[in-house]
Design an enzyme around this catalytic site. Structure first.
Site, PDB file in Angstrom:
ATOM      1  N   PRO A  37       0.846  -1.200   0.000  1.00 10.12           N
ATOM      2  CA  PRO A  37       0.000   0.000   0.000  1.00 10.12           C
ATOM      3  C   PRO A  37       0.882   1.251   0.000  1.00 10.12           C
ATOM      4  CG  PRO A  37      -0.679  -1.550   1.706  1.00 10.12           C
ATOM      5  CD  PRO A  37       0.630  -2.021   1.185  1.00 10.12           C
ATOM      6  N   GLU A  38       0.522   2.219  -0.833  1.00 10.93           N
ATOM      7  CA  GLU A  38       1.260   3.464  -0.911  1.00 10.93           C
ATOM      8  C   GLU A  38       0.333   4.619  -0.528  1.00 10.93           C
ATOM      9  OE1 GLU A  38       3.643   3.690  -4.540  1.00 10.93           O
ATOM     10  OE2 GLU A  38       3.646   1.498  -4.644  1.00 10.93           O
ATOM     11  N   LYS A  72       3.657   6.327   4.611  1.00 11.64           N
ATOM     12  CA  LYS A  72       2.903   5.088   4.389  1.00 11.64           C
ATOM     13  C   LYS A  72       2.550   4.417   5.718  1.00 11.64           C
ATOM     14  CE  LYS A  72       5.958   3.557   1.290  1.00 11.64           C
ATOM     15  NZ  LYS A  72       6.583   2.680   0.274  1.00 11.64           N
ATOM     16  N   ARG A 113      12.668  -6.953  -5.857  1.00  9.48           N
ATOM     17  CA  ARG A 113      11.690  -6.077  -6.488  1.00  9.48           C
ATOM     18  C   ARG A 113      11.885  -6.091  -8.005  1.00  9.48           C
ATOM     19  NH1 ARG A 113      10.083  -2.119  -2.691  1.00  9.48           N
ATOM     20  NH2 ARG A 113      10.171  -3.072  -0.625  1.00  9.48           N
TER      21      ARG A 113
END
Length: 288
Positions: free
Chosen positions: A2-3, A57, A263
């Site tokens: 979540p950003e 965040k 990533r």
């Protein structure tokens, strides 16, 4: 992960649901998520939730002047329950449940984390600034303080570091993560490998405007949605992030990927790099 848009939407939704409700107890089902011991989690019992806000965040619950701070990391989430089990949650390392907040009307929140890599973090503190991650946050990407000049200084200080990493680093700019940095750079037609200090004044203005526009639009779409809908909304509106192998919606070229550590980033070569594919160093090592 979540950003900013999803965490802000979560904070607004939870603030409405929890405001002026008392916490009965907080059950810790996975002790690795709890990063503090003073005040104890039991200090939250009986206190009223005054607000739920966002810093970067992080979700920040103001519980009668004591703060429960939550960072959802890569795979964490918050699930609203109209009714929670009567019995306290039992520790279980194999369960996705990390913690449970029980309210005075038998509703509550399950804080969960998928997968085996446990990075979700929960803090109970007297001041949110006691959390190191909050103390070192840069300017919030949607705040009025985040001006073109501030962005210019961030990029100048980063030197020739790749702009993708500079945008993601929370001490530079708070709220942008892996997904929205991909989307921002695609919309601004900039290579993720572009040196941070190489932008012209016109490119700097464009990048700043794009950051505001992309995050603002995402927040507008997310605002008012239930927590259960936010992940799907985010994913469905990505143009390049998570779209490897699909067509770029702008030019029709294939969306490409570069992997690094645990990533990856996605980009369009036609839109962002003059048609030149970026080197994937991890793939290059495998081919040798």
């Amino acid at each position: 992960m979540p950003e900013l848009p999803e965490v802000e939407a979560l904070a607004r939704d939870l603030s409405q649901r929890l405001k002026d409700r008392a916490i009965v107890r907080v059950d810790i089902a996975n002790f690795s998520c709890l990063k503090t011991y003073d005040p104890p989690v039991s200090a939250l019992a009986g206190a009223m939730v005054e607000s739920v806000t966002r810093q970067g965040k992080f979700l920040v619950f103001d519980v009668g002047g004591t703060y429960l701070v939550l960072h959802l990391a890569l795979a964490g989430w918050v699930r609203w329950k109209d009714e929670v089990p009567k019995l306290p949650a039992k520790p279980n390392s194999k369960s996705p449940l990390a913690a449970r907040i029980v309210l005075d009307n038998d509703s509550g929140l399950d804080i969960t984390e998928a997968g085996t890599r446990k990075s979700l973090a929960l803090y109970v503190v007297r001041d949110p600034a006691e959390v190191e991650g909050i103390a070192r946050l840069g300017p919030d990407a949607l705040s009025d303080d985040f001006t073109v000049d501030v962005l210019g200084q961030v990029l100048a200080d980063a030197g020739r570091a790749q702009i993708k990493g500079v945008l993601r680093y929370q001490s530079n700019i708070a709220g942008i993560g892996n997904a929205y940095s991909d989307e921002i750079l695609h919309a601004a037609k900039m290579s993720p490998f572009k040196p941070a200090n190489s932008l012209t004044p016109e490119e700097l203005e464009l990048l700043h405007a794009t950051i505001k526009a992309e995050l603002g639009a995402a927040l507008a779409r997310a605002d008012g949605l239930a927590a259960s809908e936010l992940k799907g909304e985010k994913k469905s509106n990505m143009r390049v992030h998570g779209r490897t192998g699909e067509k770029c919606p702008v030019c029709g070229d294939v969306v490409r990927e570069v992997s690094f550590a645990d990533r990856s980033l996605q980009y369009c070569a036609t839109c962002q790099t003059g048609g030149k594919p970026l080197a994937d160093r991890r793939m290059s090592k495998l081919l040798k």
